[in-house]
Design an enzyme around this catalytic site. Structure first.
Site, mmCIF file in Angstrom:
data_model
loop_
_atom_site.group_PDB
_atom_site.id
_atom_site.type_symbol
_atom_site.label_atom_id
_atom_site.label_comp_id
_atom_site.label_asym_id
_atom_site.label_seq_id
_atom_site.Cartn_x
_atom_site.Cartn_y
_atom_site.Cartn_z
ATOM 1 N N VAL A 133 0.864 -1.189 0.000
ATOM 2 C CA VAL A 133 0.000 0.000 0.000
ATOM 3 C C VAL A 133 0.897 1.235 0.000
ATOM 4 C CG1 VAL A 133 -1.774 1.291 1.239
ATOM 5 C CG2 VAL A 133 -1.854 -1.219 1.229
ATOM 6 N N HIS A 181 3.132 3.800 6.124
ATOM 7 C CA HIS A 181 2.542 3.279 7.370
ATOM 8 C C HIS A 181 3.604 2.574 8.189
ATOM 9 C CE1 HIS A 181 1.943 0.511 3.993
ATOM 10 N NE2 HIS A 181 2.187 -0.472 4.851
#
Ligand code: AMP
Ligand code: ZN
Length: 116
Positions: free
Chosen positions: A95, A99
């Site tokens: 993704v 993160h």
């Protein structure tokens, strides 16, 4: 970034199991946990990866790191945890909205990378 999954989660358009939220960051449980506890900390503004981080992101990234221990403890990780940031193809990033993975549980997480 309308087509970014984590931007849509940050905007509340896609549900998540929330761990923490403030104006700048969101933490939520990973949908495919790799350990008994596995959550992600993301910045609310879109930032694709560490490749795209610059001095203007220092405060935000610092805040995310500085929050990790408190959130891990609150999720029951009081004897350590693993923090991972995957970057790009070689890093295994899936993704492309930066993160921090926070992983842990009763057993040690194990070697830092797979032995080969
Ligand atoms: P990475 O490979 O570092 O990019 O990690 C992406 C992580 O996002 C994976 O661990 C996925 O399981 C997780 N993930 C993908 N979609 C969702 C979602 N909708 N909610 C929570 N976690 C997700
Ligand atoms: Zn995004």
């Amino acid at each position: 970034m309308a087509d970014c999954l984590f931007c849509r989660i940050a905007a509340g358009e896609i549900p998540c199991k929330k761990v923490y939220e403030d104006e700048q960051m969101l933490a939520f449980h990973d949908i495919h946990p790799q350990r008994p506890v596995h959550f992600l900390i993301i910045p609310k503004p879109h930032l694709s990866s560490l490749y795209d981080a610059g001095s203007e992101h220092e405060a935000l990234l610092g805040r995310m790191m500085a929050k990790a221990g408190e959130l891990a403890r609150a999720e029951g990780l009081d004897d350590g945890f693993r923090t991972i940031v995957n970057t790009g193809r070689i890093g295994g990033q899936e993704v492309y909205h930066l993160h921090l993975h926070i992983l842990g549980g009763p057993e040690p997480v194990g070697p830092m990378t797979q032995k080969r």
